[in-house]
Design a protein around this motif. Structure first.
Motif, PDB file in Angstrom:
ATOM      1  N   TYR A   1      42.590  33.111  32.761  1.00 22.86           N
ATOM      2  CA  TYR A   1      43.283  34.149  33.536  1.00 22.86           C
ATOM      3  C   TYR A   1      44.449  34.729  32.732  1.00 22.86           C
ATOM      4  CZ  TYR A   1      46.074  36.478  37.086  1.00 22.86           C
ATOM      5  OH  TYR A   1      46.799  37.412  37.776  1.00 22.86           O
TER       6      TYR A   1
ATOM      7  N   PHE B   1      41.868  36.670  40.618  1.00 19.55           N
ATOM      8  CA  PHE B   1      42.019  35.549  39.683  1.00 19.55           C
ATOM      9  C   PHE B   1      40.709  35.220  38.975  1.00 19.55           C
ATOM     10  CE2 PHE B   1      41.927  31.192  38.260  1.00 19.55           C
ATOM     11  CZ  PHE B   1      43.154  31.042  37.640  1.00 19.55           C
ATOM     12  N   TRP B   2      39.655  34.937  39.761  1.00 20.81           N
ATOM     13  CA  TRP B   2      38.414  34.459  39.128  1.00 20.81           C
ATOM     14  C   TRP B   2      37.756  35.530  38.279  1.00 20.81           C
ATOM     15  CZ3 TRP B   2      38.008  29.631  38.392  1.00 20.81           C
ATOM     16  CH2 TRP B   2      38.481  28.696  39.326  1.00 20.81           C
TER      17      TRP B   2
ATOM     18  N   THR C   1      39.126  37.857  36.695  1.00 18.57           N
ATOM     19  CA  THR C   1      39.894  38.002  35.459  1.00 18.57           C
ATOM     20  C   THR C   1      39.577  36.872  34.481  1.00 18.57           C
ATOM     21  OG1 THR C   1      41.658  39.058  36.721  1.00 18.57           O
ATOM     22  CG2 THR C   1      42.226  38.247  34.528  1.00 18.57           C
ATOM     23  N   ALA C   2      39.524  35.642  34.998  1.00 17.96           N
ATOM     24  CA  ALA C   2      39.186  34.504  34.135  1.00 17.96           C
ATOM     25  C   ALA C   2      37.797  34.683  33.524  1.00 17.96           C
ATOM     26  CB  ALA C   2      39.254  33.197  34.932  1.00 17.96           C
TER      27      ALA C   2
END
Ligand SMILES: [Ca+2]
Ligand SMILES: [Ca+2]
Ligand SMILES: [Mg+2]
Ligand SMILES: [Mg+2]
Lengths: 219, 219
Positions: free
Chosen positions: B204, B72-73, B75-76
């Protein structure tokens, strides 16, 4: 781009579904955060509005007292390092008896500056205002048209031969006042609103300390 | 400079005394305005603190949910237009399992960003933090020293031959993290605090829409 782990074989759709469900959960959590943000902004706005109301009578009282001091506003303006006045503008602003800055009720949307003049040889207007509407998708400012007395249009006197040592960085006070090309970066308006209006006394008193200004002239 | 009117002859000292008295009156009025300004700031701070407390459990819940989503992180971060990661940094940040931004209690004084890592081939640290103390007369930031695993110091791998199409505007994620030269204009820290942290989901999800990023690679 790195791929989510476990994204191969039979686990694929289970992983996708878990991710999808987590994304929905984040979104709903985010909506609660956003709602709190909005409530915080509203509450802060209420505080600001409350204190604007509480400050108002003191600003009015301050303006009453200021009118007992000759040349208060012109002195504060002249002494401010970001404000440049040529000699005839300075003469004209000796007749500025009252300044007001009014933030609009919802504060972030804009503000209005009122310049009140006593009877004088330059302007027919008793009050001229410049107002900023900054909350619009297309921000704008507007100014009261100035009714100059015969032959006294100060925007046509820049660069005249009267001889003045100061540079004219701001291109003339009234040229600034009448120019509404770029409301979002009007430095002079911001100086008046955020610097002079909150505490004009400090700029008035700068002059009494003397120093940078040229020698006093008798009018 | 124009002189106060009536400043000649017998009226001189009477005028001076009236001006002096008015100046004292303005000053006392100004003190009441300043006291109101201070009360307004305190009240706004209380509102901000109250909502920081109210938001906190939602941020914690959001972090719990985020840990269910692989990458998640990272990707963000990759999707944010102002953040550039090279390939090994991106590999490393796939192990970033939790991000936290904590404003200090008095809010204007600073904040701290915590990066929590799962077991990984790069860092021995479980948590590295960068914190900003901006309320000081001499603002400063500081970062946790990084314990790199043998041969894995990513600050020494910039410009290597692995080949990467993206420009490295930010000069490397860990170089940013460790650099505390200019705490008042740390754009990456501000991006994380003001942009990614308030709503990481939007960054994201950018990736899922595809488009600008290069082709996906299998790890
Ligand atoms: Ca000046
Ligand atoms: Ca990016
Ligand atoms: Mg990823
Ligand atoms: Mg004066």
């Amino acid at each position: 781009m790195a791929k989510p782990s476990g994204s191969n074989g039979d686990d694929q759709s289970a992983t996708d579904m878990e991710t999808q469900k987590a994304l929905v959960d984040i979104d709903s959590c985010q909506n609660e955060i956003d709602a709190l943000n909005e409530k915080a902004s509203e509450e802060i706005l209420l505080v600001e509005q409350k204190y604007n109301k509480l400050r108002k009578p003191f600003f009015e009282k301050r303006n009453e007292i200021i009118m007992r001091i000759p040349n208060f506003w012109v002195t504060a303006f002249v002494n401010h390092p970001q404000i440049q006045l040529d000699e005839s503008e300075e003469d004209c602003l000796t007749h500025l008896k009252k300044l007001e800055v009014e933030e609009f009720e919802d504060i972030k949307s804009g503000y209005k500056i009122n310049f009140h003049f006593e009877e004088n040889p330059f302007l027919k207007n008793e009050v001229i205002s410049k107002e900023f509407h900054l909350g619009l998708s297309d921000p704008l400012s507007s100014s009261t048209p100035i009714n100059w007395k015969e032959g006294q249009d100060l925007t046509k006197k820049n660069g005249n031969a009267k001889g003045r040592k100061r540079p004219h960085e701001m291109g003339g006070f009234f040229s600034w006042f009448l120019n509404n090309d770029d409301p979002c970066s009007d430095e002079i308006a911001e100086v008046i609103k955020d610097d002079i209006w909150p505490n004009p006394l400090q700029y008035y008193l700068m002059e009494l300390d003397g120093g940078e200004d040229e020698d006093a002239e008798e009018d």
